[in-house]
Design a protein around this motif. Sequence first.
Motif, mmCIF file in Angstrom:
data_model
loop_
_atom_site.group_PDB
_atom_site.id
_atom_site.type_symbol
_atom_site.label_atom_id
_atom_site.label_comp_id
_atom_site.label_asym_id
_atom_site.label_seq_id
_atom_site.Cartn_x
_atom_site.Cartn_y
_atom_site.Cartn_z
ATOM 1 N N GLU A 54 0.842 -1.194 0.000
ATOM 2 C CA GLU A 54 0.000 0.000 0.000
ATOM 3 C C GLU A 54 0.880 1.248 0.000
ATOM 4 O OE1 GLU A 54 -3.475 1.770 2.904
ATOM 5 O OE2 GLU A 54 -3.143 -0.389 2.898
ATOM 6 N N ALA A 55 0.545 2.205 -0.846
ATOM 7 C CA ALA A 55 1.317 3.451 -0.928
ATOM 8 C C ALA A 55 1.163 4.252 0.357
ATOM 9 C CB ALA A 55 0.841 4.284 -2.107
ATOM 10 N N PRO A 56 2.234 4.921 0.794
ATOM 11 C CA PRO A 56 2.119 5.763 1.999
ATOM 12 C C PRO A 56 1.058 6.851 1.813
ATOM 13 C CG PRO A 56 4.411 5.475 1.382
ATOM 14 C CD PRO A 56 3.591 4.921 0.255
ATOM 15 N N ALA A 57 0.362 7.133 2.888
ATOM 16 C CA ALA A 57 -0.679 8.161 2.892
ATOM 17 C C ALA A 57 -0.718 8.791 4.272
ATOM 18 C CB ALA A 57 -2.033 7.536 2.558
ATOM 19 N N ASP A 58 -1.432 9.904 4.387
ATOM 20 C CA ASP A 58 -1.625 10.540 5.687
ATOM 21 C C ASP A 58 -2.739 9.815 6.436
ATOM 22 O OD1 ASP A 58 0.345 12.375 5.232
ATOM 23 O OD2 ASP A 58 -0.993 14.068 4.890
ATOM 24 N N TRP A 59 -2.433 9.376 7.645
ATOM 25 C CA TRP A 59 -3.372 8.701 8.526
ATOM 26 C C TRP A 59 -3.615 9.570 9.749
ATOM 27 C CZ3 TRP A 59 -5.423 3.586 8.294
ATOM 28 C CH2 TRP A 59 -5.072 2.874 7.142
ATOM 29 N N LEU A 60 -4.852 9.661 10.168
ATOM 30 C CA LEU A 60 -5.207 10.426 11.367
ATOM 31 C C LEU A 60 -5.513 9.453 12.497
ATOM 32 C CD1 LEU A 60 -5.816 13.219 12.623
ATOM 33 C CD2 LEU A 60 -8.217 12.803 12.032
ATOM 34 N N MET A 61 -4.738 9.542 13.573
ATOM 35 C CA MET A 61 -4.938 8.705 14.746
ATOM 36 C C MET A 61 -5.581 9.536 15.844
ATOM 37 S SD MET A 61 -3.862 5.734 14.028
ATOM 38 C CE MET A 61 -3.613 5.532 12.274
ATOM 39 N N GLU A 62 -6.673 9.031 16.376
ATOM 40 C CA GLU A 62 -7.370 9.700 17.472
ATOM 41 C C GLU A 62 -7.021 8.982 18.768
ATOM 42 O OE1 GLU A 62 -11.936 10.012 18.798
ATOM 43 O OE2 GLU A 62 -11.497 10.889 16.837
ATOM 44 N N THR A 63 -6.875 9.746 19.829
ATOM 45 C CA THR A 63 -6.586 9.180 21.146
ATOM 46 C C THR A 63 -7.578 9.749 22.151
ATOM 47 O OG1 THR A 63 -5.088 10.908 21.899
ATOM 48 C CG2 THR A 63 -4.127 9.164 20.570
ATOM 49 N N THR A 64 -7.270 9.557 23.398
ATOM 50 C CA THR A 64 -8.064 10.117 24.477
ATOM 51 C C THR A 64 -7.600 11.559 24.746
ATOM 52 O OG1 THR A 64 -8.841 9.704 26.730
ATOM 53 C CG2 THR A 64 -6.549 9.114 26.249
ATOM 54 N N SER A 65 -7.988 12.120 25.852
ATOM 55 C CA SER A 65 -7.647 13.508 26.185
ATOM 56 C C SER A 65 -6.183 13.646 26.622
ATOM 57 C CB SER A 65 -8.547 14.007 27.310
ATOM 58 O OG SER A 65 -8.227 13.334 28.507
ATOM 59 N N PRO A 66 -5.645 14.864 26.576
ATOM 60 C CA PRO A 66 -4.272 15.070 27.062
ATOM 61 C C PRO A 66 -4.081 14.622 28.507
ATOM 62 C CG PRO A 66 -5.023 17.017 25.876
ATOM 63 C CD PRO A 66 -6.209 16.107 26.021
ATOM 64 N N GLY A 67 -5.045 14.897 29.372
ATOM 65 C CA GLY A 67 -4.929 14.499 30.775
ATOM 66 C C GLY A 67 -4.865 12.992 30.938
ATOM 67 N N ASN A 68 -5.711 12.277 30.203
ATOM 68 C CA ASN A 68 -5.696 10.815 30.276
ATOM 69 C C ASN A 68 -4.381 10.255 29.753
ATOM 70 O OD1 ASN A 68 -8.211 10.507 31.438
ATOM 71 N ND2 ASN A 68 -9.261 10.212 29.491
ATOM 72 N N LEU A 69 -3.863 10.797 28.658
ATOM 73 C CA LEU A 69 -2.593 10.312 28.113
ATOM 74 C C LEU A 69 -1.448 10.535 29.099
ATOM 75 C CD1 LEU A 69 -2.715 11.352 24.356
ATOM 76 C CD2 LEU A 69 -2.942 9.060 25.323
ATOM 77 N N THR A 70 -1.464 11.656 29.772
ATOM 78 C CA THR A 70 -0.430 11.953 30.762
ATOM 79 C C THR A 70 -0.472 10.929 31.891
ATOM 80 O OG1 THR A 70 -0.555 14.305 30.236
ATOM 81 C CG2 THR A 70 0.434 13.721 32.339
#
Length: 141
Positions: free
Chosen positions: A67-83
């Motif tokens: 598959e050719a490289p493409a822009d992928w958007l990854m969603e996560t949780t909130s900044p506080g949760n990631l911290t």
Amino acid sequence: MRNVLKLFGAFAFVAVLAGGISQVAAHHSAAMFDFTKMLKLKGKVVEMRWVNPHVTITITGSPSADEAPADWLMETTSPGNLTRVGGWRRDIIKPGDEIEVTFHPEREAGKKSGLLREMKLLSTGEVFPANIRDQEKPGLE
């Protein structure tokens, strides 16, 4: 005078109600992601948006060699949760950094986005979890 106070009270009630509805409508579920599939993608960071309600990371890469490289958007949780969940910081990655992500893809075929579960910095090998639910399992310390 009483009618004016009643009218003012009615307007205040409607304003509070409308404000609450907009907050509820702004949040969405994770139903668009396929939790039966888990993919890995290696690529370069284009951008990380460290904002509420969800941190997002745009990566240029491909989950498979054919598959050719493409822009992928990854969603996560909130900044506080990631911290709290894995030591994330606002400056943990920058554009151009090479990373590998593990994620649940969108259900709709062809969409280049997913729900991030883990990020690995390829330069250091450091791994950052993004799934706050993993921390709720019994026996974790």
